[in-house]
Write a protein that holds these residues in place. Sequence first.
Motif, PDB file in Angstrom:
ATOM      1  N   ILE A 116       0.875  -1.170   0.000  1.00 20.64           N
ATOM      2  CA  ILE A 116       0.000   0.000   0.000  1.00 20.64           C
ATOM      3  C   ILE A 116       0.911   1.218   0.000  1.00 20.64           C
ATOM      4  O   ILE A 116       1.713   1.413   0.924  1.00 20.64           O
ATOM      5  N   GLU A 117       0.804   2.023  -1.049  1.00 20.56           N
ATOM      6  CA  GLU A 117       1.795   3.078  -1.254  1.00 20.56           C
ATOM      7  C   GLU A 117       1.163   4.303  -1.894  1.00 20.56           C
ATOM      8  O   GLU A 117      -0.042   4.372  -2.114  1.00 20.56           O
ATOM      9  N   GLY A 118       2.008   5.280  -2.194  1.00 14.74           N
ATOM     10  CA  GLY A 118       1.539   6.510  -2.825  1.00 14.74           C
ATOM     11  C   GLY A 118       1.291   7.600  -1.811  1.00 14.74           C
ATOM     12  O   GLY A 118       2.075   7.803  -0.871  1.00 14.74           O
ATOM     13  N   GLU A 119       0.179   8.306  -1.962  1.00 16.13           N
ATOM     14  CA  GLU A 119      -0.153   9.455  -1.126  1.00 16.13           C
ATOM     15  C   GLU A 119      -0.744   9.006   0.213  1.00 16.13           C
ATOM     16  O   GLU A 119      -1.923   9.204   0.511  1.00 16.13           O
ATOM     17  N   VAL A 120       0.104   8.361   1.029  1.00 16.45           N
ATOM     18  CA  VAL A 120      -0.309   7.915   2.359  1.00 16.45           C
ATOM     19  C   VAL A 120       0.783   8.265   3.356  1.00 16.45           C
ATOM     20  O   VAL A 120       1.970   8.313   3.023  1.00 16.45           O
ATOM     21  N   LYS A 121       0.392   8.491   4.600  1.00 13.87           N
ATOM     22  CA  LYS A 121       1.360   8.801   5.647  1.00 13.87           C
ATOM     23  C   LYS A 121       2.060   7.548   6.155  1.00 13.87           C
ATOM     24  O   LYS A 121       3.183   7.626   6.664  1.00 13.87           O
ATOM     25  N   LYS A 122       1.389   6.417   6.043  1.00 16.86           N
ATOM     26  CA  LYS A 122       1.932   5.177   6.585  1.00 16.86           C
ATOM     27  C   LYS A 122       1.905   4.068   5.528  1.00 16.86           C
ATOM     28  O   LYS A 122       1.056   3.176   5.574  1.00 16.86           O
ATOM     29  N   PRO A 123       2.805   4.133   4.544  1.00 19.26           N
ATOM     30  CA  PRO A 123       2.843   3.052   3.553  1.00 19.26           C
ATOM     31  C   PRO A 123       3.171   1.726   4.236  1.00 19.26           C
ATOM     32  O   PRO A 123       3.924   1.675   5.210  1.00 19.26           O
ATOM     33  N   ALA A 150     -11.426  -5.713  -8.652  1.00 21.01           N
ATOM     34  CA  ALA A 150     -10.124  -6.289  -8.988  1.00 21.01           C
ATOM     35  C   ALA A 150      -9.844  -7.558  -8.192  1.00 21.01           C
ATOM     36  O   ALA A 150     -10.140  -7.637  -6.994  1.00 21.01           O
ATOM     37  N   LYS A 151      -9.246  -8.544  -8.870  1.00 24.45           N
ATOM     38  CA  LYS A 151      -8.928  -9.840  -8.268  1.00 24.45           C
ATOM     39  C   LYS A 151      -7.421  -9.962  -8.044  1.00 24.45           C
ATOM     40  O   LYS A 151      -6.627  -9.312  -8.698  1.00 24.45           O
ATOM     41  N   SER A 152      -7.045 -10.857  -7.121  1.00 32.47           N
ATOM     42  CA  SER A 152      -5.638 -11.201  -6.866  1.00 32.47           C
ATOM     43  C   SER A 152      -4.769  -9.941  -6.800  1.00 32.47           C
ATOM     44  O   SER A 152      -3.811  -9.760  -7.549  1.00 32.47           O
ATOM     45  N   ILE A 153      -5.093  -9.078  -5.858  1.00 29.12           N
ATOM     46  CA  ILE A 153      -4.455  -7.766  -5.738  1.00 29.12           C
ATOM     47  C   ILE A 153      -3.050  -7.890  -5.136  1.00 29.12           C
ATOM     48  O   ILE A 153      -2.852  -8.602  -4.139  1.00 29.12           O
ATOM     49  N   VAL A 154      -2.096  -7.205  -5.736  1.00 21.50           N
ATOM     50  CA  VAL A 154      -0.730  -7.176  -5.196  1.00 21.50           C
ATOM     51  C   VAL A 154      -0.281  -5.771  -4.803  1.00 21.50           C
ATOM     52  O   VAL A 154       0.705  -5.621  -4.079  1.00 21.50           O
ATOM     53  N   LYS A 155      -0.966  -4.748  -5.290  1.00 20.53           N
ATOM     54  CA  LYS A 155      -0.558  -3.375  -4.979  1.00 20.53           C
ATOM     55  C   LYS A 155      -1.795  -2.473  -4.929  1.00 20.53           C
ATOM     56  O   LYS A 155      -2.690  -2.569  -5.767  1.00 20.53           O
ATOM     57  N   ILE A 156      -1.811  -1.590  -3.932  1.00 18.09           N
ATOM     58  CA  ILE A 156      -2.860  -0.580  -3.788  1.00 18.09           C
ATOM     59  C   ILE A 156      -2.169   0.765  -3.688  1.00 18.09           C
ATOM     60  O   ILE A 156      -1.343   0.984  -2.793  1.00 18.09           O
ATOM     61  N   ARG A 157      -2.489   1.661  -4.625  1.00 18.22           N
ATOM     62  CA  ARG A 157      -1.824   2.954  -4.681  1.00 18.22           C
ATOM     63  C   ARG A 157      -2.837   4.078  -4.492  1.00 18.22           C
ATOM     64  O   ARG A 157      -3.880   4.100  -5.155  1.00 18.22           O
ATOM     65  N   PHE A 158      -2.530   4.992  -3.589  1.00 11.95           N
ATOM     66  CA  PHE A 158      -3.340   6.196  -3.395  1.00 11.95           C
ATOM     67  C   PHE A 158      -2.700   7.302  -4.227  1.00 11.95           C
ATOM     68  O   PHE A 158      -1.522   7.625  -4.049  1.00 11.95           O
ATOM     69  N   VAL A 159      -3.478   7.862  -5.150  1.00 13.21           N
ATOM     70  CA  VAL A 159      -2.902   8.757  -6.153  1.00 13.21           C
ATOM     71  C   VAL A 159      -3.724  10.042  -6.281  1.00 13.21           C
ATOM     72  O   VAL A 159      -4.902  10.105  -5.888  1.00 13.21           O
ATOM     73  N   LYS A 160      -3.100  11.040  -6.864  1.00 11.50           N
ATOM     74  CA  LYS A 160      -3.732  12.345  -7.060  1.00 11.50           C
ATOM     75  C   LYS A 160      -4.630  12.354  -8.283  1.00 11.50           C
ATOM     76  O   LYS A 160      -5.706  12.977  -8.287  1.00 11.50           O
ATOM     77  N   ASP A 161      -4.203  11.676  -9.357  1.00 13.68           N
ATOM     78  CA  ASP A 161      -4.916  11.727 -10.621  1.00 13.68           C
ATOM     79  C   ASP A 161      -5.686  10.426 -10.878  1.00 13.68           C
ATOM     80  O   ASP A 161      -5.295   9.350 -10.403  1.00 13.68           O
ATOM     81  N   GLN A 162      -6.734  10.540 -11.648  1.00 13.30           N
ATOM     82  CA  GLN A 162      -7.556   9.370 -11.969  1.00 13.30           C
ATOM     83  C   GLN A 162      -6.698   8.303 -12.662  1.00 13.30           C
ATOM     84  O   GLN A 162      -6.074   8.567 -13.683  1.00 13.30           O
ATOM     85  N   PRO A 163      -6.653   7.092 -12.112  1.00 12.96           N
ATOM     86  CA  PRO A 163      -5.817   6.048 -12.723  1.00 12.96           C
ATOM     87  C   PRO A 163      -6.401   5.563 -14.048  1.00 12.96           C
ATOM     88  O   PRO A 163      -7.608   5.606 -14.269  1.00 12.96           O
TER      89      PRO A 163
END
Length: 325
Positions: free
Chosen positions: A113-120, A243-256
Amino acid sequence: MLIKRSPNGIDLPFSSEITPREIYESRRKFMRQIAVGAVGGAALLEMAQREAFAQGGGAKLPGKLNPSYSTLEKQTPFKDATTYNNYYEFGTDKSEPAMYAGTLKTHPWTVSIEGEVKKPLTLDLDALLKLAPLEERVYRLRCVEGWSMVIPWVGYSFSELIKKVEPTGNAKYVEFVTLADKKQMPGVGSRVLQWPYTEGLRIDEANHPLALLTFGMYGEVLPNQNGAPVRMVLPWKYGFKSAKSIVKIRFVKDQPRTSWNLSAPNEYGFYSNVNPDVDHPRWSQASERRIGEDGFLSRKRKTLMFNGYADVAPLYAGMDLKRYY
């Protein structure tokens, strides 16, 4: 709020009735090994999922029923829900995921869990499972192709994870990235989509209590073909958004940029809310066929706005849902 589930409980099929005998007996042997401490908890999840990939049941994964988010409608038979699937990483035919998903290795498994987060964070399955109490929710699921199911899922609101990582003020969207491994997933070699499969939500959508981070169904761990070991379930949106079989969750500024929107933007919008008034370019969305009800000759039913989950309507107040489809 929504509607409550029947007090009759979940009618799980016996594994011996839906699985070839040799697989069923192998599973029984494995469970006896568990009983004498032959393997640990994490291995239990992995081996049960691998045994369960075709048609059978896996290790029990109970959750406390949340009646506020569960429908009374008749549940889709377990066999139908696990053998009629969209999971293009294992083939484009509905029967292929159940046939080929046994190659998916679900342990070890981590989600970053990464991106625009205080606690990745990077969490393994055990940590994810312990993040919040598991609930069972019986959701309607509507596919963009015009069919639907009713499935009891096991997981917890994605908002629990959001609270854990503390998004910054720049986090406007959440992007989900799924596994794309040609060695495990024969469909990843095809050109039908850009890999890895990605999906996304606005952060207020992801925070809605209906958005479920999901680890099981029918009181058991997810079979591989249903998105093991962890997936999203978004009952007010068409099924491909989950989404299935998730390996990454990203918090982002722009629409993915999401996979189906990249592949066919005129057919698959970013929001993809169930909307009977907005047709797919190649077929109507006004009605649907419920899988497990009298086969392909079953009578169609009227599709409901937001798949009947009216609680999400305030998320889209003032939006033109024909433009933002």
